[in-house]
Design a protein around this motif. Sequence first.
Motif, PDB file in Angstrom:
ATOM      1  N   HIS A  69       0.844  -1.193   0.000  1.00 25.95           N
ATOM      2  CA  HIS A  69       0.000   0.000   0.000  1.00 25.95           C
ATOM      3  C   HIS A  69       0.877   1.240   0.000  1.00 25.95           C
ATOM      4  O   HIS A  69       1.783   1.371   0.831  1.00 25.95           O
ATOM      5  CB  HIS A  69      -0.914   0.012   1.227  1.00 25.95           C
ATOM      6  N   LEU A  70       0.622   2.121  -0.937  1.00 28.29           N
ATOM      7  CA  LEU A  70       1.384   3.356  -1.080  1.00 28.29           C
ATOM      8  C   LEU A  70       0.519   4.540  -0.688  1.00 28.29           C
ATOM      9  O   LEU A  70      -0.642   4.624  -1.092  1.00 28.29           O
ATOM     10  CB  LEU A  70       1.848   3.528  -2.534  1.00 28.29           C
ATOM     11  N   ARG A  71       1.095   5.451   0.109  1.00 32.03           N
ATOM     12  CA  ARG A  71       0.439   6.718   0.419  1.00 32.03           C
ATOM     13  C   ARG A  71       1.442   7.829   0.191  1.00 32.03           C
ATOM     14  O   ARG A  71       2.557   7.773   0.725  1.00 32.03           O
ATOM     15  CB  ARG A  71      -0.041   6.753   1.869  1.00 32.03           C
ATOM     16  N   ALA A  72       1.056   8.805  -0.620  1.00 31.35           N
ATOM     17  CA  ALA A  72       1.965   9.905  -0.942  1.00 31.35           C
ATOM     18  C   ALA A  72       1.278  11.237  -0.704  1.00 31.35           C
ATOM     19  O   ALA A  72       0.073  11.391  -0.986  1.00 31.35           O
ATOM     20  CB  ALA A  72       2.422   9.813  -2.396  1.00 31.35           C
ATOM     21  N   ILE A  73       2.038  12.175  -0.144  1.00 28.10           N
ATOM     22  CA  ILE A  73       1.599  13.568  -0.082  1.00 28.10           C
ATOM     23  C   ILE A  73       2.297  14.290  -1.221  1.00 28.10           C
ATOM     24  O   ILE A  73       3.531  14.300  -1.306  1.00 28.10           O
ATOM     25  CB  ILE A  73       1.951  14.208   1.272  1.00 28.10           C
ATOM     26  N   VAL A  74       1.504  14.892  -2.105  1.00 36.85           N
ATOM     27  CA  VAL A  74       2.018  15.421  -3.367  1.00 36.85           C
ATOM     28  C   VAL A  74       1.657  16.901  -3.500  1.00 36.85           C
ATOM     29  O   VAL A  74       0.486  17.276  -3.298  1.00 36.85           O
ATOM     30  CB  VAL A  74       1.412  14.634  -4.559  1.00 36.85           C
ATOM     31  N   PRO A  75       2.609  17.776  -3.833  1.00 31.01           N
ATOM     32  CA  PRO A  75       2.275  19.178  -4.106  1.00 31.01           C
ATOM     33  C   PRO A  75       1.225  19.274  -5.210  1.00 31.01           C
ATOM     34  O   PRO A  75       1.235  18.467  -6.164  1.00 31.01           O
ATOM     35  CB  PRO A  75       3.617  19.771  -4.550  1.00 31.01           C
ATOM     36  N   ARG A  76       0.343  20.233  -5.091  1.00 30.70           N
ATOM     37  CA  ARG A  76      -0.786  20.329  -6.038  1.00 30.70           C
ATOM     38  C   ARG A  76      -0.306  20.384  -7.480  1.00 30.70           C
ATOM     39  O   ARG A  76      -0.933  19.788  -8.375  1.00 30.70           O
ATOM     40  CB  ARG A  76      -1.622  21.581  -5.712  1.00 30.70           C
ATOM     41  N   GLU A  77       0.807  21.090  -7.730  1.00 28.41           N
ATOM     42  CA  GLU A  77       1.269  21.243  -9.117  1.00 28.41           C
ATOM     43  C   GLU A  77       1.812  19.947  -9.707  1.00 28.41           C
ATOM     44  O   GLU A  77       1.964  19.821 -10.929  1.00 28.41           O
ATOM     45  CB  GLU A  77       2.333  22.336  -9.206  1.00 28.41           C
ATOM     46  N   PRO A  95       3.411  18.199   4.940  1.00 25.55           N
ATOM     47  CA  PRO A  95       3.436  19.347   4.025  1.00 25.55           C
ATOM     48  C   PRO A  95       2.111  19.479   3.293  1.00 25.55           C
ATOM     49  O   PRO A  95       1.378  18.495   3.143  1.00 25.55           O
ATOM     50  CB  PRO A  95       4.574  18.989   3.063  1.00 25.55           C
ATOM     51  N   PRO A  96       1.795  20.652   2.809  1.00 33.68           N
ATOM     52  CA  PRO A  96       0.508  20.852   2.139  1.00 33.68           C
ATOM     53  C   PRO A  96       0.477  20.183   0.770  1.00 33.68           C
ATOM     54  O   PRO A  96       1.503  20.048   0.103  1.00 33.68           O
ATOM     55  CB  PRO A  96       0.418  22.375   2.015  1.00 33.68           C
ATOM     56  N   GLY A  97      -0.706  19.746   0.355  1.00 34.28           N
ATOM     57  CA  GLY A  97      -0.846  19.145  -0.966  1.00 34.28           C
ATOM     58  C   GLY A  97      -1.968  18.135  -1.017  1.00 34.28           C
ATOM     59  O   GLY A  97      -2.818  18.055  -0.110  1.00 34.28           O
ATOM     60  N   ASP A  98      -1.976  17.340  -2.074  1.00 35.39           N
ATOM     61  CA  ASP A  98      -2.948  16.263  -2.235  1.00 35.39           C
ATOM     62  C   ASP A  98      -2.422  14.984  -1.609  1.00 35.39           C
ATOM     63  O   ASP A  98      -1.206  14.771  -1.541  1.00 35.39           O
ATOM     64  CB  ASP A  98      -3.225  16.011  -3.721  1.00 35.39           C
ATOM     65  N   VAL A  99      -3.322  14.130  -1.157  1.00 31.54           N
ATOM     66  CA  VAL A  99      -2.955  12.794  -0.691  1.00 31.54           C
ATOM     67  C   VAL A  99      -3.405  11.796  -1.751  1.00 31.54           C
ATOM     68  O   VAL A  99      -4.569  11.788  -2.158  1.00 31.54           O
ATOM     69  CB  VAL A  99      -3.590  12.465   0.669  1.00 31.54           C
ATOM     70  N   ILE A 100      -2.464  10.993  -2.210  1.00 31.43           N
ATOM     71  CA  ILE A 100      -2.753   9.982  -3.222  1.00 31.43           C
ATOM     72  C   ILE A 100      -2.379   8.620  -2.637  1.00 31.43           C
ATOM     73  O   ILE A 100      -1.278   8.440  -2.103  1.00 31.43           O
ATOM     74  CB  ILE A 100      -1.972  10.240  -4.518  1.00 31.43           C
ATOM     75  N   GLY A 133      10.545  14.140  -7.636  1.00 34.04           N
ATOM     76  CA  GLY A 133      10.893  14.920  -6.451  1.00 34.04           C
ATOM     77  C   GLY A 133       9.874  14.833  -5.327  1.00 34.04           C
ATOM     78  O   GLY A 133       9.890  15.678  -4.422  1.00 34.04           O
ATOM     79  N   ILE A 134       9.017  13.820  -5.341  1.00 36.88           N
ATOM     80  CA  ILE A 134       7.991  13.718  -4.313  1.00 36.88           C
ATOM     81  C   ILE A 134       8.600  13.442  -2.943  1.00 36.88           C
ATOM     82  O   ILE A 134       8.073  13.872  -1.917  1.00 36.88           O
ATOM     83  CB  ILE A 134       6.970  12.614  -4.674  1.00 36.88           C
ATOM     84  N   ASP A 135       9.738  12.738  -2.908  1.00 34.44           N
ATOM     85  CA  ASP A 135      10.399  12.468  -1.626  1.00 34.44           C
ATOM     86  C   ASP A 135      10.994  13.741  -1.025  1.00 34.44           C
ATOM     87  O   ASP A 135      11.249  13.797   0.181  1.00 34.44           O
ATOM     88  CB  ASP A 135      11.488  11.407  -1.798  1.00 34.44           C
ATOM     89  N   GLU A 136      11.207  14.769  -1.842  1.00 28.29           N
ATOM     90  CA  GLU A 136      11.744  16.033  -1.353  1.00 28.29           C
ATOM     91  C   GLU A 136      10.642  17.042  -1.040  1.00 28.29           C
ATOM     92  O   GLU A 136      10.688  17.730  -0.015  1.00 28.29           O
ATOM     93  CB  GLU A 136      12.697  16.634  -2.399  1.00 28.29           C
ATOM     94  N   ASP A 137       9.630  17.132  -1.927  1.00 28.49           N
ATOM     95  CA  ASP A 137       8.585  18.139  -1.776  1.00 28.49           C
ATOM     96  C   ASP A 137       7.379  17.640  -0.991  1.00 28.49           C
ATOM     97  O   ASP A 137       6.553  18.451  -0.551  1.00 28.49           O
ATOM     98  CB  ASP A 137       8.099  18.621  -3.157  1.00 28.49           C
ATOM     99  N   GLY A 138       7.244  16.332  -0.853  1.00 34.10           N
ATOM    100  CA  GLY A 138       6.098  15.756  -0.142  1.00 34.10           C
ATOM    101  C   GLY A 138       6.547  14.598   0.723  1.00 34.10           C
ATOM    102  O   GLY A 138       7.493  14.727   1.495  1.00 34.10           O
ATOM    103  N   SER A 139       5.896  13.471   0.573  1.00 29.67           N
ATOM    104  CA  SER A 139       6.310  12.274   1.306  1.00 29.67           C
ATOM    105  C   SER A 139       5.825  11.032   0.580  1.00 29.67           C
ATOM    106  O   SER A 139       4.842  11.078  -0.172  1.00 29.67           O
ATOM    107  CB  SER A 139       5.771  12.283   2.744  1.00 29.67           C
TER     108      SER A 139
END
Length: 319
Positions: A3-11, A39-44, A64-70
Motif C-alpha cells: 500500500h502506497l500513500r503519498a503527499i504530493v504538491p498540487r502542481e 506538508p501541504p498538498g494532495d494525498v494519493i 521529487g515527491i520524496d523532497e517536496d512531499g512524502s
Amino acid sequence: MLHLRAIVPREKSGAVRRLLEAEPGVTHLVVWPGVAVSPPGDVIACDIARESANLVLDDLRALGIDEDGSIALENLDVSLSRSAREAESDAPGEGADAVVWEQITEATSEESTFTVTFLAFLTIATMIAACGVLLDNPILIVGAMVVGPEFGPLAGLCVATVQRRRGLAARSAFALLAGFPIAMSLTMAFTWLLTWSGDFDKSMLEGDRPQTSFIYQPDWLSFWVAFLAGVAGILSLTSSKSGALIGVLISVTTVPAAANAAVAVAYGDLSQAGGSLGQLGLNLGAIVVAGTGTLLAQRYAWSRTHGKHHPGVPGLRRD
C-alpha cells in the motif's frame, strides 16, 4: 501487495496520477485533493503489486515527491479484490522474486544500528553460547543462535555494498566491530564469575567436546555452510518470508565462535581462541560475500525484466 500513500504538491498531482494510472501493477487508486496539511498538498493512495513497486518509487523520486512531499509504503497482509488479483497478474514477474530496494534498505538500516538493545541481545547470546560450549550442550548453542542479532548488520553491509550507501556500511561495520568485542569482553567477565562460583572450570574447555568442537576448528565446510546460509538469509529478507529459521543458520558459527573465543581467552587457551576467531572471521566473510552476490544477481535479474521507460510519463528513466 503493498500500500502506497503519498503527499504530493498540487502542481505535481496530475503527473503522479498519470504515472500511477499507466502502471499495470497499480490498483485501488484514490486521490484526496488538498487534504494534506504538513506538508501541504494532495494525498494519493493506491495498492501496488510487489514486482511494480521499484518502478513506481523510482518515478516518484524522479518527480521529487520524496523532497517536496512524502512517500510511505507498507505491506498488505490481506487484499480481497478482483482488481488486485488482476494487477498482480498484469505486473511483470513474480511477487515472491521482487526486491523492493527502499524497503530492504530501511529494514537493514534500522537493524544494523549499534544500540543498547543490539548490544544486550548480542551479549546475552554470547553468554548463553559460552554455557553451551563449556557444557558441550547443543540445545544452549541453538538458544544462542536464536537470540543473536548479528544478521542485521551483516545484511546491512550487503545492501550498502550493492546500493553504494556509505552511511549504512559505516553503521553496519561499527555494529559488528564494536558489538562483538564488547560482548566477548563481558562474556570473559561472566566466565570468571562462574569460575569463581564453582559452576565453570577450565577442564570443561579442554575436555572432550564432540558436540561443539567444530566451533573452534574452521575449515572449508564451515565456509560453504556459512555461504549457503548467507544466500538463504538474503533471499528471506528480500522476499519478505519468515527469517526465524534463517537466523538460526546465520548464527551457527558466529555467536558460538565468539563465545568460545571469549571463554578460551579467559582461561588462557590462546590456541583455541585463535581457532574460534578464525571461525568467526571466516563465517562473517562468507555470509557477506554470499549476501552481496545474491543481491547483485537479483538486481541484474530485475533490471533485465523491468528496465524500461514508463509508458505514461515521458522522460522518466528506469535504470
